[in-house]
Design an enzyme around this catalytic site. Structure first.
Site, PDB file in Angstrom:
ATOM      1  N   CYS A 266      76.579  69.608 -54.186  1.00  0.00           N
ATOM      2  CA  CYS A 266      75.910  69.619 -52.882  1.00  0.00           C
ATOM      3  C   CYS A 266      75.613  71.065 -52.502  1.00  0.00           C
ATOM      4  O   CYS A 266      76.536  71.860 -52.306  1.00  0.00           O
ATOM      5  CB  CYS A 266      76.800  68.963 -51.829  1.00  0.00           C
TER       6      CYS A 266
ATOM      7  N   HIS B 182      67.305  63.898 -59.144  1.00  0.00           N
ATOM      8  CA  HIS B 182      66.261  64.011 -58.122  1.00  0.00           C
ATOM      9  C   HIS B 182      64.933  63.516 -58.679  1.00  0.00           C
ATOM     10  O   HIS B 182      64.582  63.830 -59.828  1.00  0.00           O
ATOM     11  CB  HIS B 182      66.109  65.472 -57.675  1.00  0.00           C
TER      12      HIS B 182
ATOM     13  N   GLU C  73      68.207  61.076 -49.248  1.00  0.00           N
ATOM     14  CA  GLU C  73      69.331  61.365 -50.123  1.00  0.00           C
ATOM     15  C   GLU C  73      70.040  60.095 -50.625  1.00  0.00           C
ATOM     16  O   GLU C  73      70.267  59.155 -49.856  1.00  0.00           O
ATOM     17  CB  GLU C  73      70.372  62.218 -49.397  1.00  0.00           C
TER      18      GLU C  73
ATOM     19  N   CYS D 250      68.509  69.345 -47.955  1.00  0.00           N
ATOM     20  CA  CYS D 250      69.238  69.017 -49.192  1.00  0.00           C
ATOM     21  C   CYS D 250      69.091  70.209 -50.120  1.00  0.00           C
ATOM     22  O   CYS D 250      67.971  70.497 -50.584  1.00  0.00           O
ATOM     23  CB  CYS D 250      68.641  67.752 -49.816  1.00  0.00           C
TER      24      CYS D 250
ATOM     25  N   GLY E  57      68.297  69.259 -53.632  1.00  0.00           N
ATOM     26  CA  GLY E  57      66.933  68.711 -53.615  1.00  0.00           C
ATOM     27  C   GLY E  57      65.886  69.794 -53.520  1.00  0.00           C
ATOM     28  O   GLY E  57      64.815  69.718 -54.143  1.00  0.00           O
TER      29      GLY E  57
HETATM   30  N1  LIG Z   1      73.177  62.957 -51.730  1.00  0.00           N
HETATM   31  C1  LIG Z   1      73.405  63.861 -52.858  1.00  0.00           C
HETATM   32  C2  LIG Z   1      74.606  64.778 -52.596  1.00  0.00           C
HETATM   33  C3  LIG Z   1      74.355  65.750 -51.449  1.00  0.00           C
HETATM   34  C4  LIG Z   1      73.276  66.718 -51.800  1.00  0.00           C
HETATM   35  C5  LIG Z   1      72.680  67.496 -50.657  1.00  0.00           C
HETATM   36  N2  LIG Z   1      73.188  67.220 -49.339  1.00  0.00           N
HETATM   37  C6  LIG Z   1      72.649  68.966 -50.965  1.00  0.00           C
HETATM   38  O1  LIG Z   1      72.691  69.792 -50.030  1.00  0.00           O
HETATM   39  O2  LIG Z   1      72.506  69.299 -52.162  1.00  0.00           O
HETATM   40  C7  LIG Z   1      73.673  63.019 -54.129  1.00  0.00           C
HETATM   41  O3  LIG Z   1      74.198  61.900 -54.011  1.00  0.00           O
HETATM   42  O4  LIG Z   1      73.356  63.531 -55.213  1.00  0.00           O
END
Ligand SMILES: N[C@H](CCC[C@H](N)C(=O)O)C(=O)O
Length: 277
Positions: free
Chosen positions: A71, A162, A211, A220, A223
């Site tokens: 994250c 992604h 997400e 994100c 992301g």
């Molecule tokens: N939902 C993402 C994890 C959080 C990623 C995001 N909040 C960031 O800042 O990278 C997943 O399941 O891969």
């Protein structure tokens, strides 16, 4: 249990210092504490833990309780927590994650961490390793169906998967409908995060994100990194660009020499409180 709410560009998590607290069931805790009506309210839960192989370890759970490999926004907040709460006085911290060790470089002013630059490591472009069931490397312009329409996606892993889709106007796009559909598309064995991107110019991208496990968030980090890489792969931007997220701007760079992706941005405390499980 003592908990701390922090946010990075509006991507808000509950942080637990596992040097002082024990979390027996993080999946259930993430689900309960993240609920914005029956719980504290957050995009998920982050555990800050001791580690043999690195200075610290981070485990991150989405609002639905699913654990993610990495994250980006949380890693900046973890760096700020560690430094500003005195767990370490280093201004460069190694952090063990589900996607390996990440190096966090803190920009500290008068003892307070103002922003953090994270070395996110190398992007994974091989389809079957992202994973997405497309046998290509890289996966560029692959068709994916959502709500009766076909879209073209470029897939990248930053440790987590992604699907990046270029659209004419991200602000008016049906992020919730299309994002929720592609998140669970059978092409993705471990589901996926979905980024909707409008290229403003070669150094400015507008990005919204649905997400995996949390729905549309304000930002994100992984992301944004995946989006920069995907946009470079499509020849649509420079290797360093500013991504305009709902929660604010994030600078991302894909260094040609090292093949590493870097993201730099803010991190902020919101409040500390006690939570009864
Ligand atoms: N939902 C993402 C994890 C959080 C990623 C995001 N909040 C960031 O800042 O990278 C997943 O399941 O891969």
């Amino acid at each position: 249990m003592k908990i701390t709410k922090m946010q990075g560009l509006g991507n808000d998590y509950i942080y637990v210092n596992c040097f002082e607290e024990t979390v027996k069931d993080p999946v259930t805790l993430a689900q309960k504490i993240s609920d914005r009506h029956f719980g504290v309210g957050s995009d998920g839960l982050v555990l800050i833990m001791p580690c043999e192989e690195a200075d610290f370890r981070m485990r991150m759970f989405n609002a639905d309780g699913s654990e993610a490999e990495m994250c980006g926004n949380a890693s900046r907040c973890v760096a700020k927590y560690i430094h500003d709460r005195g767990l370490s006085n280093k201004e460069e911290i190694s952090l063990m994650t589900g996607a390996g060790i990440k190096i966090l470089k803190l920009n500290v002013k008068d003892g307070v961490t103002e922003s953090v630059r994270v070395d996110m490591g190398e992007p994974e472009l091989e389809g079957l390793k992202i994973p997405v069931n497309v046998n290509a490397n890289p996966v560029i312009g692959a068709p994916v169906e959502a709500l009766g329409r076909e879209y073209r996606m470029t897939c990248v892993s930053m440790g987590n998967p992604h699907a990046v889709i270029f659209v004419d106007d991200a602000d008016s796009f049906d992020v919730h409908g299309v994002g929720a559909s592609i998140e669970v598309n059978p092409l993705f064995p471990r589901k996926t995060n979905v980024e909707l991107v409008t290229v403003k110019d070669r150094t400015h991208l507008r990005m919204r994100v649905w997400e995996r496990g949390s729905g549309e968030t304000l930002a994100c980090g992984t992301g944004a990194c995946a989006t920069l890489v995907a946009t470079v792969l499509n020849g649509l931007c420079e290797r360093k660009a500013v991504l305009e997220l709902n929660g604010g701007p994030l600078t991302v760079e894909w260094d040609a020499e090292t093949n590493h992706v870097f993201q730099e941005g803010p991190a902020a405390f919101v409040f500390d409180t006690e939570y009864e499980e």
